[in-house]
Design a protein around this motif. Structure first.
Motif, PDB file in Angstrom:
ATOM      1  N   GLN A  62      40.624  46.048  39.220  1.00  0.00           N
ATOM      2  CA  GLN A  62      40.338  45.512  40.516  1.00  0.00           C
ATOM      3  C   GLN A  62      41.439  46.167  41.595  1.00  0.00           C
ATOM      4  O   GLN A  62      40.720  46.560  42.543  1.00  0.00           O
ATOM      5  CB  GLN A  62      40.303  43.862  40.565  1.00  0.00           C
ATOM      6  CG  GLN A  62      39.966  43.310  41.866  1.00  0.00           C
ATOM      7  CD  GLN A  62      38.826  43.580  42.414  1.00  0.00           C
ATOM      8  OE1 GLN A  62      37.455  43.562  41.336  1.00  0.00           O
ATOM      9  NE2 GLN A  62      38.400  43.675  43.616  1.00  0.00           N
ATOM     10  N   THR A  63      42.566  46.159  41.298  1.00  0.00           N
ATOM     11  CA  THR A  63      43.555  46.397  42.297  1.00  0.00           C
ATOM     12  C   THR A  63      43.464  48.027  42.492  1.00  0.00           C
ATOM     13  O   THR A  63      43.587  48.581  43.603  1.00  0.00           O
ATOM     14  CB  THR A  63      45.115  46.258  41.471  1.00  0.00           C
ATOM     15  OG1 THR A  63      45.261  44.821  41.347  1.00  0.00           O
ATOM     16  CG2 THR A  63      45.987  46.542  42.467  1.00  0.00           C
ATOM     17  N   GLU A  66      40.604  48.400  45.035  1.00  0.00           N
ATOM     18  CA  GLU A  66      41.011  47.855  46.232  1.00  0.00           C
ATOM     19  C   GLU A  66      41.723  48.912  46.915  1.00  0.00           C
ATOM     20  O   GLU A  66      41.575  49.419  47.912  1.00  0.00           O
ATOM     21  CB  GLU A  66      41.664  46.643  46.033  1.00  0.00           C
ATOM     22  CG  GLU A  66      40.727  45.578  45.969  1.00  0.00           C
ATOM     23  CD  GLU A  66      41.406  43.973  45.731  1.00  0.00           C
ATOM     24  OE1 GLU A  66      42.703  44.026  45.942  1.00  0.00           O
ATOM     25  OE2 GLU A  66      40.918  43.100  45.420  1.00  0.00           O
TER      26      GLU A  66
END
Length: 69
Positions: A62-63, A66
């Motif tokens: 997820q990081t 992003e």
């Protein structure tokens, strides 16, 4: 999951990093390096890159997404 993806023609690549345990920053950096390697021609024929992870790998994925849309 790996067998399903491989059966559909996907290639799988993973990264490792020196610090184990809760090491989100190191995991993101390792995967950014892997993406740079792939995009630089390190693996021929790549048209798309997907990320996936479970548990800590999910947070890292997820990081990574992003920071690298």
């Amino acid at each position: 999951m790996a067998q399903v993806l491989l059966g559909q023609g996907f290639a799988l690549a993973g990264s490792g990093y020196a610090r184990q345990g809760w090491a989100v920053a190191e995991g993101v950096e390792a995967n950014e390096n892997l993406i740079t390697y792939i995009n630089g021609g390190g693996i021929k024929g790549v048209k798309h890159i997907r990320v996936w992870g479970a548990s800590l790998g999910g947070i890292i994925s997820q990081t990574l997404l992003e920071r690298n849309p």
